[in-house]
Design a protein around this motif. Structure first.
Motif, PDB file in Angstrom:
ATOM      1  N   ALA A   1       2.500  -5.182  -3.169  1.00 47.31           N
ATOM      2  CA  ALA A   1       2.547  -6.540  -3.714  1.00 47.31           C
ATOM      3  C   ALA A   1       1.211  -6.974  -4.297  1.00 47.31           C
ATOM      4  CB  ALA A   1       2.994  -7.519  -2.639  1.00 47.31           C
ATOM      5  N   HIS A   2       0.124  -6.573  -3.693  1.00 45.52           N
ATOM      6  CA  HIS A   2      -1.187  -7.003  -4.182  1.00 45.52           C
ATOM      7  C   HIS A   2      -1.584  -6.309  -5.489  1.00 45.52           C
ATOM      8  CE1 HIS A   2      -2.285  -3.233  -2.223  1.00 45.52           C
ATOM      9  NE2 HIS A   2      -3.405  -3.274  -2.917  1.00 45.52           N
ATOM     10  N   LEU A   3      -0.921  -5.230  -5.861  1.00 43.82           N
ATOM     11  CA  LEU A   3      -1.253  -4.507  -7.085  1.00 43.82           C
ATOM     12  C   LEU A   3      -0.655  -5.156  -8.326  1.00 43.82           C
ATOM     13  CD1 LEU A   3      -0.641  -0.849  -5.867  1.00 43.82           C
ATOM     14  CD2 LEU A   3      -2.812  -2.060  -6.009  1.00 43.82           C
ATOM     15  N   SER A   4       0.452  -5.820  -8.194  1.00 43.28           N
ATOM     16  CA  SER A   4       1.200  -6.317  -9.343  1.00 43.28           C
ATOM     17  C   SER A   4       0.440  -7.316 -10.222  1.00 43.28           C
ATOM     18  CB  SER A   4       2.519  -6.911  -8.871  1.00 43.28           C
ATOM     19  OG  SER A   4       3.257  -7.349  -9.957  1.00 43.28           O
ATOM     20  N   PRO A   5      -0.143  -8.392  -9.697  1.00 44.88           N
ATOM     21  CA  PRO A   5      -0.784  -9.358 -10.585  1.00 44.88           C
ATOM     22  C   PRO A   5      -1.962  -8.777 -11.350  1.00 44.88           C
ATOM     23  CG  PRO A   5      -0.417 -10.341  -8.441  1.00 44.88           C
ATOM     24  CD  PRO A   5      -0.085  -8.874  -8.338  1.00 44.88           C
ATOM     25  N   GLN A   6      -2.781  -7.937 -10.723  1.00 46.00           N
ATOM     26  CA  GLN A   6      -3.929  -7.356 -11.409  1.00 46.00           C
ATOM     27  C   GLN A   6      -3.470  -6.434 -12.527  1.00 46.00           C
ATOM     28  OE1 GLN A   6      -6.025  -5.494  -8.213  1.00 46.00           O
ATOM     29  NE2 GLN A   6      -6.976  -7.389  -7.541  1.00 46.00           N
ATOM     30  N   THR A   7      -2.498  -5.602 -12.249  1.00 45.67           N
ATOM     31  CA  THR A   7      -1.985  -4.694 -13.267  1.00 45.67           C
ATOM     32  C   THR A   7      -1.378  -5.485 -14.407  1.00 45.67           C
ATOM     33  OG1 THR A   7      -1.509  -3.078 -11.545  1.00 45.67           O
ATOM     34  CG2 THR A   7      -0.449  -2.740 -13.658  1.00 45.67           C
ATOM     35  N   SER A   8      -0.637  -6.511 -14.082  1.00 47.92           N
ATOM     36  CA  SER A   8       0.014  -7.327 -15.094  1.00 47.92           C
ATOM     37  C   SER A   8      -1.025  -8.009 -15.981  1.00 47.92           C
ATOM     38  CB  SER A   8       0.901  -8.367 -14.423  1.00 47.92           C
ATOM     39  OG  SER A   8       1.435  -9.234 -15.385  1.00 47.92           O
TER      40      SER A   8
ATOM     41  N   VAL B   1      14.067  -4.944  -5.336  1.00 51.14           N
ATOM     42  CA  VAL B   1      13.257  -6.158  -5.261  1.00 51.14           C
ATOM     43  C   VAL B   1      14.129  -7.358  -4.910  1.00 51.14           C
ATOM     44  CG1 VAL B   1      11.877  -7.777  -6.636  1.00 51.14           C
ATOM     45  CG2 VAL B   1      11.444  -5.323  -6.795  1.00 51.14           C
ATOM     46  N   GLN B   2      15.291  -7.438  -5.524  1.00 48.94           N
ATOM     47  CA  GLN B   2      16.204  -8.552  -5.254  1.00 48.94           C
ATOM     48  C   GLN B   2      16.590  -8.585  -3.774  1.00 48.94           C
ATOM     49  OE1 GLN B   2      19.808  -8.338  -7.517  1.00 48.94           O
ATOM     50  NE2 GLN B   2      20.699 -10.135  -6.567  1.00 48.94           N
ATOM     51  N   VAL B   3      16.930  -7.426  -3.213  1.00 47.59           N
ATOM     52  CA  VAL B   3      17.349  -7.351  -1.808  1.00 47.59           C
ATOM     53  C   VAL B   3      16.179  -7.695  -0.882  1.00 47.59           C
ATOM     54  CG1 VAL B   3      18.155  -5.794   0.002  1.00 47.59           C
ATOM     55  CG2 VAL B   3      19.191  -5.702  -2.262  1.00 47.59           C
ATOM     56  N   VAL B   4      14.992  -7.164  -1.196  1.00 46.18           N
ATOM     57  CA  VAL B   4      13.823  -7.430  -0.350  1.00 46.18           C
ATOM     58  C   VAL B   4      13.460  -8.912  -0.392  1.00 46.18           C
ATOM     59  CG1 VAL B   4      11.344  -7.005  -0.112  1.00 46.18           C
ATOM     60  CG2 VAL B   4      12.902  -5.093  -0.451  1.00 46.18           C
TER      61      VAL B   4
ATOM     62  N   GLN C   1      12.278   0.108   5.049  1.00 46.09           N
ATOM     63  CA  GLN C   1      11.394   0.927   4.194  1.00 46.09           C
ATOM     64  C   GLN C   1      11.060   0.198   2.895  1.00 46.09           C
ATOM     65  OE1 GLN C   1      13.293   4.666   3.476  1.00 46.09           O
ATOM     66  NE2 GLN C   1      13.211   5.308   5.621  1.00 46.09           N
ATOM     67  N   TRP C   2      12.068  -0.397   2.274  1.00 45.77           N
ATOM     68  CA  TRP C   2      11.852  -1.117   1.017  1.00 45.77           C
ATOM     69  C   TRP C   2      10.890  -2.277   1.216  1.00 45.77           C
ATOM     70  CZ3 TRP C   2      17.516  -1.736  -1.169  1.00 45.77           C
ATOM     71  CH2 TRP C   2      17.988  -0.469  -1.566  1.00 45.77           C
ATOM     72  N   LYS C   3      11.066  -3.020   2.317  1.00 44.25           N
ATOM     73  CA  LYS C   3      10.185  -4.153   2.600  1.00 44.25           C
ATOM     74  C   LYS C   3       8.749  -3.691   2.812  1.00 44.25           C
ATOM     75  CE  LYS C   3      11.351  -7.073   5.742  1.00 44.25           C
ATOM     76  NZ  LYS C   3      11.957  -7.759   6.913  1.00 44.25           N
ATOM     77  N   ARG C   4       8.588  -2.598   3.553  1.00 42.79           N
ATOM     78  CA  ARG C   4       7.245  -2.078   3.817  1.00 42.79           C
ATOM     79  C   ARG C   4       6.560  -1.675   2.521  1.00 42.79           C
ATOM     80  NH1 ARG C   4       6.565   3.109   4.752  1.00 42.79           N
ATOM     81  NH2 ARG C   4       8.622   3.291   5.679  1.00 42.79           N
ATOM     82  N   ARG C   5       7.273  -0.940   1.653  1.00 41.75           N
ATOM     83  CA  ARG C   5       6.703  -0.515   0.364  1.00 41.75           C
ATOM     84  C   ARG C   5       6.394  -1.725  -0.517  1.00 41.75           C
ATOM     85  NH1 ARG C   5      11.081   3.928  -0.802  1.00 41.75           N
ATOM     86  NH2 ARG C   5      10.473   5.456   0.749  1.00 41.75           N
ATOM     87  N   PHE C   6       7.303  -2.692  -0.532  1.00 38.05           N
ATOM     88  CA  PHE C   6       7.117  -3.899  -1.346  1.00 38.05           C
ATOM     89  C   PHE C   6       5.845  -4.632  -0.922  1.00 38.05           C
ATOM     90  CE2 PHE C   6       7.743  -8.440  -2.074  1.00 38.05           C
ATOM     91  CZ  PHE C   6       8.066  -8.463  -3.424  1.00 38.05           C
ATOM     92  N   LEU C   7       5.669  -4.826   0.373  1.00 42.84           N
ATOM     93  CA  LEU C   7       4.508  -5.551   0.868  1.00 42.84           C
ATOM     94  C   LEU C   7       3.220  -4.763   0.670  1.00 42.84           C
ATOM     95  CD1 LEU C   7       6.077  -7.101   4.085  1.00 42.84           C
ATOM     96  CD2 LEU C   7       5.546  -8.240   1.921  1.00 42.84           C
TER      97      LEU C   7
END
Length: 92
Positions: free
Chosen positions: A51-58, A13-16, A42-48
């Motif tokens: 990304a939309h899942l994180s706030p709802q799950t949190s 996450v830090q690198v992306v 690859q990391w950027k693609r997975r992160f993006l």
């Protein structure tokens, strides 16, 4: 026989995020972190994608934690009250 390196999710996450900020070129970030440009891609693609899942799950997790904390508080209170009454009735 080569071994694959494993990177922690925090490091990824830090690198992306550093790459997305655009402070430096992606090539320089890859050199600094000793990773290939393809791996960063690859990391950027997975992160993006995720990304939309994180706030709802949190938010759901925080709501569930608050609900469980209220339940623990109520049960603790009920237990202490029941202990007091059992002590009062146990004394002749």
């Amino acid at each position: 026989m080569s071994q694959r390196r494993e990177f922690s999710p925090q490091f990824k996450v830090q690198v992306v995020l550093e790459a997305l900020k655009g402070d430096g070129s992606q090539a320089s970030i890859c050199r600094e972190c000793s990773i290939s440009p393809e791996l960063l891609k690859q990391w950027k693609r997975r992160f993006l994608q995720r990304a939309h899942l994180s706030p709802q799950t949190s938010s759901k997790e925080q709501h569930k934690i608050a609900e469980l904390e209220r339940l623990v508080g109520r049960l603790t209170y009920e237990l202490s009250v029941s202990k007091k009454y059992s002590i009062c009735w146990a004394i002749p």
